[in-house]
Structure formats: structure tokens, C-alpha cells
Design a protein around this motif. Sequence first.
Motif, PDB file in Angstrom:
ATOM      1  N   VAL A  14       0.855  -1.188   0.000  1.00  8.62           N
ATOM      2  CA  VAL A  14       0.000   0.000   0.000  1.00  8.62           C
ATOM      3  C   VAL A  14       0.891   1.239   0.000  1.00  8.62           C
ATOM      4  N   GLY A  15       0.274   2.392  -0.257  1.00 10.41           N
ATOM      5  CA  GLY A  15       1.028   3.642  -0.219  1.00 10.41           C
ATOM      6  C   GLY A  15       1.637   3.850   1.149  1.00 10.41           C
ATOM      7  N   ALA A  16       2.959   3.896   1.223  1.00 16.70           N
ATOM      8  CA  ALA A  16       3.649   3.955   2.514  1.00 16.70           C
ATOM      9  C   ALA A  16       3.772   5.380   3.046  1.00 16.70           C
ATOM     10  N   GLY A  17       3.359   6.359   2.249  1.00 15.78           N
ATOM     11  CA  GLY A  17       3.578   7.745   2.658  1.00 15.78           C
ATOM     12  C   GLY A  17       2.362   8.473   3.156  1.00 15.78           C
ATOM     13  N   GLY A  18       1.174   7.835   3.164  1.00 19.88           N
ATOM     14  CA  GLY A  18      -0.005   8.592   3.558  1.00 19.88           C
ATOM     15  C   GLY A  18      -1.197   7.738   3.882  1.00 19.88           C
ATOM     16  N   ALA A  19      -2.176   7.711   2.960  1.00 22.00           N
ATOM     17  CA  ALA A  19      -3.461   7.068   3.251  1.00 22.00           C
ATOM     18  C   ALA A  19      -3.435   5.552   3.068  1.00 22.00           C
ATOM     19  N   SER A 187       3.672  10.015  12.690  1.00 15.89           N
ATOM     20  CA  SER A 187       3.753  10.311  11.248  1.00 15.89           C
ATOM     21  C   SER A 187       3.848  11.798  10.941  1.00 15.89           C
ATOM     22  N   GLY A 188       4.202  12.607  11.921  1.00 15.15           N
ATOM     23  CA  GLY A 188       4.489  14.000  11.626  1.00 15.15           C
ATOM     24  C   GLY A 188       3.703  14.999  12.445  1.00 15.15           C
ATOM     25  N   ILE A 189       4.295  16.171  12.599  1.00 15.52           N
ATOM     26  CA  ILE A 189       3.660  17.257  13.341  1.00 15.52           C
ATOM     27  C   ILE A 189       2.538  17.893  12.525  1.00 15.52           C
ATOM     28  N   MET A 190       2.737  18.024  11.219  1.00 15.96           N
ATOM     29  CA  MET A 190       1.790  18.744  10.374  1.00 15.96           C
ATOM     30  C   MET A 190       0.533  17.916  10.079  1.00 15.96           C
ATOM     31  N   MET A 191       0.724  16.688   9.621  1.00 12.30           N
ATOM     32  CA  MET A 191      -0.403  15.871   9.161  1.00 12.30           C
ATOM     33  C   MET A 191      -0.639  14.628  10.013  1.00 12.30           C
ATOM     34  N   GLY A 192       0.201  14.442  11.016  1.00  8.92           N
ATOM     35  CA  GLY A 192       0.056  13.262  11.859  1.00  8.92           C
ATOM     36  C   GLY A 192      -0.904  13.491  13.015  1.00  8.92           C
ATOM     37  N   THR A 206       2.916   4.256   8.958  1.00  4.49           N
ATOM     38  CA  THR A 206       3.585   5.058   9.982  1.00  4.49           C
ATOM     39  C   THR A 206       4.910   5.594   9.452  1.00  4.49           C
ATOM     40  N   ALA A 207       5.024   6.922   9.363  1.00 10.91           N
ATOM     41  CA  ALA A 207       6.259   7.523   8.846  1.00 10.91           C
ATOM     42  C   ALA A 207       7.310   7.716   9.930  1.00 10.91           C
ATOM     43  N   GLY A 208       6.875   7.751  11.181  1.00 10.42           N
ATOM     44  CA  GLY A 208       7.828   7.920  12.259  1.00 10.42           C
ATOM     45  C   GLY A 208       7.162   8.502  13.489  1.00 10.42           C
ATOM     46  N   SER A 363       6.114  -9.146  21.076  1.00 11.89           N
ATOM     47  CA  SER A 363       4.782  -9.345  20.514  1.00 11.89           C
ATOM     48  C   SER A 363       4.463  -8.192  19.577  1.00 11.89           C
ATOM     49  N   VAL A 364       3.574  -8.429  18.637  1.00 14.35           N
ATOM     50  CA  VAL A 364       3.128  -7.398  17.720  1.00 14.35           C
ATOM     51  C   VAL A 364       1.603  -7.447  17.626  1.00 14.35           C
ATOM     52  N   LYS A 365       1.015  -6.303  17.311  1.00 16.11           N
ATOM     53  CA  LYS A 365      -0.425  -6.217  17.086  1.00 16.11           C
ATOM     54  C   LYS A 365      -0.627  -5.703  15.667  1.00 16.11           C
ATOM     55  N   LEU A 366      -1.255  -6.524  14.827  1.00 19.41           N
ATOM     56  CA  LEU A 366      -1.402  -6.204  13.410  1.00 19.41           C
ATOM     57  C   LEU A 366      -2.846  -5.829  13.100  1.00 19.41           C
ATOM     58  N   ARG A 367      -3.054  -4.584  12.753  1.00 13.29           N
ATOM     59  CA  ARG A 367      -4.407  -4.101  12.483  1.00 13.29           C
ATOM     60  C   ARG A 367      -4.928  -4.672  11.169  1.00 13.29           C
ATOM     61  N   LEU A 368      -6.227  -4.957  11.140  1.00  9.61           N
ATOM     62  CA  LEU A 368      -6.859  -5.482   9.932  1.00  9.61           C
ATOM     63  C   LEU A 368      -7.097  -4.382   8.906  1.00  9.61           C
ATOM     64  N   SER A 369      -7.069  -3.131   9.353  1.00 11.68           N
ATOM     65  CA  SER A 369      -7.242  -2.001   8.446  1.00 11.68           C
ATOM     66  C   SER A 369      -6.057  -1.056   8.605  1.00 11.68           C
ATOM     67  N   GLN A 370      -5.132  -1.148   7.651  1.00  9.52           N
ATOM     68  CA  GLN A 370      -3.965  -0.255   7.624  1.00  9.52           C
ATOM     69  C   GLN A 370      -3.903   0.444   6.274  1.00  9.52           C
ATOM     70  N   HIS A 371      -5.046   0.594   5.643  1.00 10.04           N
ATOM     71  CA  HIS A 371      -5.069   0.969   4.243  1.00 10.04           C
ATOM     72  C   HIS A 371      -6.414   1.594   3.881  1.00 10.04           C
ATOM     73  N   THR A 372      -6.472   2.200   2.706  1.00 13.80           N
ATOM     74  CA  THR A 372      -7.740   2.654   2.146  1.00 13.80           C
ATOM     75  C   THR A 372      -8.537   1.427   1.679  1.00 13.80           C
ATOM     76  N   GLY A 373      -9.815   1.402   1.975  1.00 18.06           N
ATOM     77  CA  GLY A 373     -10.657   0.278   1.557  1.00 18.06           C
ATOM     78  C   GLY A 373     -11.213  -0.488   2.738  1.00 18.06           C
ATOM     79  N   VAL A 374     -11.704  -1.690   2.479  1.00 20.02           N
ATOM     80  CA  VAL A 374     -12.325  -2.498   3.533  1.00 20.02           C
ATOM     81  C   VAL A 374     -11.251  -3.177   4.378  1.00 20.02           C
TER      82      VAL A 374
END
Length: 417
Positions: A14-19, A187-192, A206-208, A363-374
Amino acid sequence: MATLSEKLKSCGVVGAGGAGFPAYVKAAARAEFVIANGAECEPLLHKDAELMAHFPAEILSGMKLLMDSTGAPRGKFGIKEKNAAAVQAIQSQLGAAPIDMVLPAATGRLIPPAGIPLQVGCVVNNVETLYNVALAHRGIPVTRKFLTVSGAVREPKSFWAPVGTPFRDLLAAAGGPTLDEIGVFVSGIMMGKLSFDLDDVVTKTTAGLVVLPRDHYLVTRKDRPLQAMHRIGKSACDQCSYCTEFCPRYLLGYRVMPHKVMRSLSFTASGAALWNQSAELCCACGLCTLYACPEDLYPKEACDQAKHDLRAAGIKFVQAGEVKVHPMKEGRRVPLSMLRKRLKIEEYEREAPFADVPLAPRSVKLRLSQHTGVPAEPAVRVGQKVGAGDTLAEVRGEQLGANVHASIAGTVKNVSE
């Protein structure tokens, strides 16, 4: 043999820089240009510059694969001249490829209002997305995220982290915070977004993390309740229009006028249906709220609310007339150095060099929605053992979305919505 689009869908790119828009859709399109976005405008985040400096071959490989897939005869690589190491690294790998190094204005074409780049013949991807395209071509799914941890930490750095890693593990990898009471901009001060939850986790977008003192000007401003932001705007906005005059979208010729949206805050007697529609094309960059407004008001947040309410009401704004660049566009660019001073973060501007951090979360927690769409649908059960890279959740059929893969080997402890 699977197409590139099919491989990207299978590997969850998926797009790694935003939505987080699923990359397989773009790979299946036809385009004149593939554009690599390496501009990176968020203050204190340096992950794209570090990625380009250290992994240029993979990024360009992904770009060429997308050019082949979309039929694009040329590529445009957007990068800032100040990132000299990244520029040199990319140029060293270009060879005879039909890819031009460009400043942020890549093609000179303007996207129609409420449109997408494909409407002007362009497919645009963040440089990390292109890196992931190259891996997916070899059958390697997205299990890691490249990010920067900076601000009030002892060792600012950029590194790979397994998707699903808790924030507290990222802070530890950067030497820990320099003080006890902190706020974290994800992911940033401006848009995060602002978070105080160190058990929250890394996603594919996540950009940081930018760590600041809990009492910092930016943290206290962002932590204010939304209704308080609106109430302050209603009482204090004097319609100076600076928020509009500095808006990057307005300067490109789109009808985005935050000062008119701020005026809507006074329409309490007539209801939310009368939000000014000049918010519809806002890209939520935050420049109006964090730089332009001389009274420290919240025009970006007013635009966010207006967009939400208008869409919920089924009201869609369509800009009439052509998009025409404002004659003062170039004169109103905001240098990052000036932005940092306005944000009171100049003391935190330090290099965040790439480090090969052996990050191994328990351990890790993996969200089912990390992207645009369902959201993806779980494909595993509690107690099941999985290896790194195994598919945990899938988007089935023709629905827009992205698969989710295990970022570490282990045992599934919980499956929920």
C-alpha cells in the motif's frame, strides 16, 4: 505467470507515505508518467531521505517495474536538492533509464478539482512504496516499515521496524526519551496525530515518531478538544485570510479557502448543513493552523470537520472553472527552516541517520485495516503458529483493500475485529 498488480495485491503493498492506497490498483492502470515522491515535507522526519540514500537500487527497480506495468515511457523522480546524499545515490543508479530527476513540479500538469493524478496521465508513489514494489515482485510481502524516531530522544535515527511493533520499543531503539512527560506525534507534526499511548503500534503507513515535551506549545495546542478549537475560532477569527493566502492548494488554483470555512463557525443557528464548501478540496497539510494564522487558531481542523459533515450529508462540492496557478505561488513557499522556528522545534532539528537496528519485539499487534478500503478478514485462528511473512488476513473478491502478513514468527494470541 502473475502480473505485477496481482503480486502487489497478494503481498499487501500500500502507499507507505499517507493514506495507504492499495498499490495494485495503480499498477493495473495506464499512464504517461510514473512519479516517485521523495520530497518529504514533514519537519523532523528524514526517513525518505535516508531510504533513498541507502536503498536507491531497490527504489529504482520498483519504479521501473511500475513503468513497465503501466506502459509509462518516462519516469519523474521528485527529490529536494538539499538532500545531497539521496540525490547522489539515486543518480548513481539511474544509468540509461528514462527517468528524470526533478524538483517538486514534475510535469507542470494540474489535477482536476477532486480528481486524481491518473486523470493527467500520472501514477505517483512514495519512494518506500516503490521499494516494497521491488520486494513484492520477488514474492516478499510487506512486513516491515521504514521510519524515523526524532525530537526529544537521545539518539534520533531512521530504521526498519516490524509492522505491529509497540511505540515504546521504537523509543527504546532511539535511546529513549530525554524527559519523562512526553507527547508523540505519529507520522508528523503537520499531518500526523498526537498520541500519549506508547502501546499503540506501527502500521504500514507510519512515517515515524516525533517526541516532544508534554508541555510543548505544539502538544498543548493539539491536545485541546475539538469543540474548544471551534469555539476559539468562532470568537477570535478576524477574517484576515492569511490561512487562505498561504494554502498550497489555493495557490495551485483550487477553491480551498479556510478563512471562509472559519466564517462558518458562526452559523450556529442554521446548523452544520451550511458549512462553507471551500473545505472540500483541502489536503489537511496543516500549514494554515500551524504557520499562517497570526492568532493561533484552527482553520485546518475546521476544514476537517466541514469535510466530514458535508460528506455525511451527501453534499459534494464541484469546483467550476479551470484550475489556474496563483501568480504569487512561488513567492509564498514556506522554507522548512522558517516552519521549524514558527513551530518552536528548531532545537530538535538533528540528523536521524539510518541504523541497522536489530529490533525484535516480543509481541506485535497487526491491524486489519492499515489501508484505504475495507478491512482484511482474519485467515488464522487463536493458537495457530505462523512464520514471518505468512498471510494473517485477506481482502477477498474484488473489494478494495490489502492483505496483512505476520511481521514476526510466533503464535496467534488473539483475533478480533
